[in-house]
Design a protein around this motif. Structure first.
Motif, mmCIF file in Angstrom:
data_model
loop_
_atom_site.group_PDB
_atom_site.id
_atom_site.type_symbol
_atom_site.label_atom_id
_atom_site.label_comp_id
_atom_site.label_asym_id
_atom_site.label_seq_id
_atom_site.Cartn_x
_atom_site.Cartn_y
_atom_site.Cartn_z
ATOM 1 N N PHE A 206 0.727 -1.203 0.071
ATOM 2 C CA PHE A 206 -0.052 0.047 0.094
ATOM 3 C C PHE A 206 0.858 1.016 -0.078
ATOM 4 O O PHE A 206 2.112 1.318 0.397
ATOM 5 N N GLU A 207 0.395 2.461 -0.658
ATOM 6 C CA GLU A 207 0.654 3.603 -0.500
ATOM 7 C C GLU A 207 0.405 4.174 0.823
ATOM 8 O O GLU A 207 -0.440 3.607 1.551
ATOM 9 N N ILE A 208 1.140 5.035 1.342
ATOM 10 C CA ILE A 208 0.676 5.754 2.879
ATOM 11 C C ILE A 208 -0.864 6.431 2.764
ATOM 12 O O ILE A 208 -1.289 6.631 3.558
ATOM 13 N N SER A 209 -1.110 6.715 1.532
ATOM 14 C CA SER A 209 -2.613 7.045 1.416
ATOM 15 C C SER A 209 -3.774 5.907 1.355
ATOM 16 O O SER A 209 -4.544 6.133 1.533
ATOM 17 N N GLY A 210 -3.104 4.769 1.538
ATOM 18 C CA GLY A 210 -4.083 3.476 1.438
ATOM 19 C C GLY A 210 -4.221 3.187 0.190
ATOM 20 O O GLY A 210 -4.942 1.967 0.076
ATOM 21 N N LYS A 211 -4.000 3.592 -0.898
ATOM 22 C CA LYS A 211 -3.917 3.131 -2.291
ATOM 23 C C LYS A 211 -3.040 1.832 -2.453
ATOM 24 O O LYS A 211 -1.972 1.890 -1.892
ATOM 25 N N GLU A 212 -3.681 0.720 -3.120
ATOM 26 C CA GLU A 212 -2.865 -0.438 -3.128
ATOM 27 C C GLU A 212 -1.548 -0.320 -4.089
ATOM 28 O O GLU A 212 -1.617 0.595 -4.957
ATOM 29 N N ARG A 213 -0.844 -1.048 -3.832
ATOM 30 C CA ARG A 213 0.477 -1.148 -4.649
ATOM 31 C C ARG A 213 0.831 -2.502 -4.909
ATOM 32 O O ARG A 213 1.574 -3.132 -4.081
ATOM 33 N N PRO A 214 0.399 -3.005 -5.950
ATOM 34 C CA PRO A 214 0.780 -4.538 -6.574
ATOM 35 C C PRO A 214 2.160 -4.446 -7.138
ATOM 36 O O PRO A 214 2.698 -3.538 -7.727
ATOM 37 N N ILE A 215 2.999 -5.589 -6.626
ATOM 38 C CA ILE A 215 4.378 -5.336 -6.704
ATOM 39 C C ILE A 215 4.739 -6.950 -7.315
ATOM 40 O O ILE A 215 4.493 -7.938 -7.012
ATOM 41 N N GLU A 216 5.408 -6.893 -8.529
ATOM 42 C CA GLU A 216 5.996 -7.990 -8.958
ATOM 43 C C GLU A 216 7.516 -7.956 -8.759
ATOM 44 O O GLU A 216 8.202 -6.954 -8.647
ATOM 45 N N VAL A 217 8.010 -9.201 -8.235
ATOM 46 C CA VAL A 217 9.263 -9.145 -7.619
ATOM 47 C C VAL A 217 10.168 -10.286 -8.574
ATOM 48 O O VAL A 217 9.880 -11.050 -8.781
ATOM 49 N N LYS A 218 11.264 -9.583 -8.809
ATOM 50 C CA LYS A 218 12.381 -10.312 -9.693
ATOM 51 C C LYS A 218 13.715 -10.178 -8.798
ATOM 52 O O LYS A 218 14.086 -9.241 -8.530
ATOM 53 N N THR A 219 14.355 -11.419 -8.771
ATOM 54 C CA THR A 219 15.443 -11.485 -7.822
ATOM 55 C C THR A 219 16.645 -12.131 -8.598
ATOM 56 O O THR A 219 16.565 -13.185 -9.293
ATOM 57 N N THR A 220 17.935 -11.687 -8.145
ATOM 58 C CA THR A 220 19.007 -12.226 -8.667
ATOM 59 C C THR A 220 20.130 -12.237 -7.825
ATOM 60 O O THR A 220 20.293 -11.371 -6.897
ATOM 61 N N ARG A 221 21.132 -13.121 -7.637
ATOM 62 C CA ARG A 221 22.190 -13.065 -6.716
ATOM 63 C C ARG A 221 23.267 -11.949 -7.313
ATOM 64 O O ARG A 221 24.234 -11.841 -6.864
ATOM 65 N N PHE A 222 23.184 -11.621 -8.731
ATOM 66 C CA PHE A 222 24.295 -10.974 -9.408
ATOM 67 C C PHE A 222 23.831 -9.413 -9.391
ATOM 68 O O PHE A 222 23.121 -8.936 -8.681
ATOM 69 N N GLY A 223 24.460 -8.656 -10.147
ATOM 70 C CA GLY A 223 24.497 -7.318 -10.114
ATOM 71 C C GLY A 223 23.230 -6.753 -10.747
ATOM 72 O O GLY A 223 22.371 -7.573 -11.146
ATOM 73 N N PRO A 224 23.072 -5.344 -10.650
ATOM 74 C CA PRO A 224 21.730 -4.613 -10.955
ATOM 75 C C PRO A 224 21.574 -4.729 -12.396
ATOM 76 O O PRO A 224 20.131 -4.613 -12.693
ATOM 77 N N LEU A 225 22.200 -4.856 -13.316
ATOM 78 C CA LEU A 225 21.765 -4.827 -14.570
ATOM 79 C C LEU A 225 21.965 -6.403 -15.299
ATOM 80 O O LEU A 225 21.765 -6.367 -16.486
ATOM 81 N N THR A 226 21.784 -7.262 -14.309
ATOM 82 C CA THR A 226 21.510 -8.740 -14.847
ATOM 83 C C THR A 226 20.043 -8.827 -15.378
ATOM 84 O O THR A 226 19.203 -8.367 -14.816
ATOM 85 N N PRO A 227 19.926 -9.013 -16.590
ATOM 86 C CA PRO A 227 18.477 -9.220 -17.199
ATOM 87 C C PRO A 227 17.598 -10.036 -16.261
ATOM 88 O O PRO A 227 17.993 -10.891 -15.911
ATOM 89 N N PHE A 228 16.162 -9.733 -16.424
ATOM 90 C CA PHE A 228 15.297 -10.636 -15.781
ATOM 91 C C PHE A 228 14.177 -11.146 -16.893
ATOM 92 O O PHE A 228 14.260 -10.538 -17.946
ATOM 93 N N TYR A 229 13.361 -12.027 -16.451
ATOM 94 C CA TYR A 229 12.560 -12.519 -17.321
ATOM 95 C C TYR A 229 10.971 -12.318 -16.965
ATOM 96 O O TYR A 229 10.742 -12.448 -15.725
ATOM 97 N N ALA A 230 10.323 -11.631 -17.778
ATOM 98 C CA ALA A 230 8.809 -11.507 -17.600
ATOM 99 C C ALA A 230 7.972 -12.278 -18.482
ATOM 100 O O ALA A 230 8.435 -12.103 -19.793
ATOM 101 N N SER A 231 7.037 -12.724 -17.931
ATOM 102 C CA SER A 231 5.951 -13.313 -18.582
ATOM 103 C C SER A 231 5.053 -12.471 -19.510
ATOM 104 O O SER A 231 4.933 -11.320 -19.237
ATOM 105 N N ASN A 232 4.416 -13.005 -20.602
ATOM 106 C CA ASN A 232 3.241 -12.214 -21.079
ATOM 107 C C ASN A 232 2.332 -11.666 -20.138
ATOM 108 O O ASN A 232 2.007 -10.352 -20.395
ATOM 109 N N ASN A 233 1.953 -12.522 -19.238
ATOM 110 C CA ASN A 233 1.040 -11.914 -18.001
ATOM 111 C C ASN A 233 1.377 -10.882 -17.392
ATOM 112 O O ASN A 233 0.504 -9.951 -16.992
ATOM 113 N N GLU A 234 2.607 -10.973 -17.037
ATOM 114 C CA GLU A 234 3.238 -9.837 -16.333
ATOM 115 C C GLU A 234 3.260 -8.746 -17.061
ATOM 116 O O GLU A 234 2.982 -7.724 -16.264
#
Length: 281
Positions: A206-234
């Motif tokens: 949520f935002e502090i206003s109460g508005k919803e904040r939907p979050i998709e999480v992508k995680t890597t053990r490596f550096g910030p510029l490591t590419p991630f993979y997103a599905s069509n649905n995402e």
């Protein structure tokens, strides 16, 4: 400045892979000293040109589905000879392949729950140009990969994905708690676990206003510029949902950090097709 010779490129590649091996094993890497040693060998090459070539190395490795040395921001306009020498090195360095394979497949330990918000959130990296290249006739083609794409294999590590989501739950709880909105903090939901993974996002915060904040999480053990993979649905959900956020967790296991990509994924990222749905008949 003349083109880099094979001898020069091979020296760069050996030094880079030495740094990468140390980093993957959790050892300290002294990049400046490594560059100074190369500078003594490669007469006529400046420290800046050596660092630029290391950045080219990072781009080659990402194209091949390998992690890169953190701190060498990938630069994609690289010499084809560099790619050739890197591929030859990878074909021979079986111990490196085993190290990377073990890292991307091993179960992830859950990070400590004491989250320092001042350290957890960092600015998103500047958007990088695509790693597509042009052929002589100008058309765009994807660079082929050598063997296994280890970065895609890491993206499919369910244990790592869940650990990153739990880290984001802690980050979001700490953010709202610090802002004095404890009731909102207690309402955060790990929806990928409670409602399944078909929603197109993993955490409902949520935002502090109460508005919803939907979050998709992508995680890597490596550096910030490591590419991630997103599905069509995402990708589609990022277009449809108001206030959609993608949290990119990186350096997991070494002190995880996160940057945020808000809104449509096709606006915050360069999306490249990697799979096709094939219908027979």
């Amino acid at each position: 400045m003349s083109h880099w010779s094979r001898i020069e490129v091979e020296a760069i590649v050996r030094t880079y892979f030495d740094m990468l091996n140390k980093e993957l094993h959790g050892e300290r890497v002294n990049k400046k000293e490594a560059n100074r040693q190369l500078n003594r060998i490669l007469t006529g090459r400046t420290l800046a040109s050596i660092e630029f070539k290391h950045a080219n190395m990072s781009a080659v490795l990402l194209d091949l589905g390998f992690p890169y040395v953190d701190g060498y921001k990938p630069r994609s306009n690289y010499q084809e000879l560099l790619r050739e020498v890197v591929e030859a090195h990878l074909a021979l360095d079986k111990s490196l392949l085993v190290t990377v394979k073990n890292l991307v497949e091993q179960p992830a330990l859950v990070a400590a729950t004491d989250v320092d918000l001042e350290l957890a959130f960092v600015p998103a990296p500047q958007r990088q140009p695509s790693t597509f290249h042009r052929t002589g006739r100008g058309e765009r083609v994807n660079r082929p990969r050598l063997g296994v794409n280890y970065l895609e294999r890491e993206a499919n590590n369910a244990s790592l994905g869940k650990a990153g989501e739990e880290f984001v739950l802690e980050v979001e709880h700490a953010r709202l708690w610090k802002a004095g909105h404890r009731s909102l903090a207690e309402r955060i939901e790990h929806v990928s676990q409670t409602q399944g993974d078909g929603l197109g996002y993993d955490v409902l915060s949520f935002e502090i206003s109460g508005k919803e904040r939907p979050i998709e999480v992508k995680t890597t053990r490596f550096g910030p510029l490591t590419p991630f993979y997103a599905s069509n649905n995402e990708v589609n959900v990022s277009r449809l949902l108001d206030n959609y956020q993608l949290y990119r967790v990186f350096n997991y296991g070494k002190g995880p950090k996160v940057f945020v990509l808000p809104g449509l994924l096709d606006q915050s990222c360069t999306l490249e097709p990697t799979h096709y749905r094939a219908l027979v008949g």
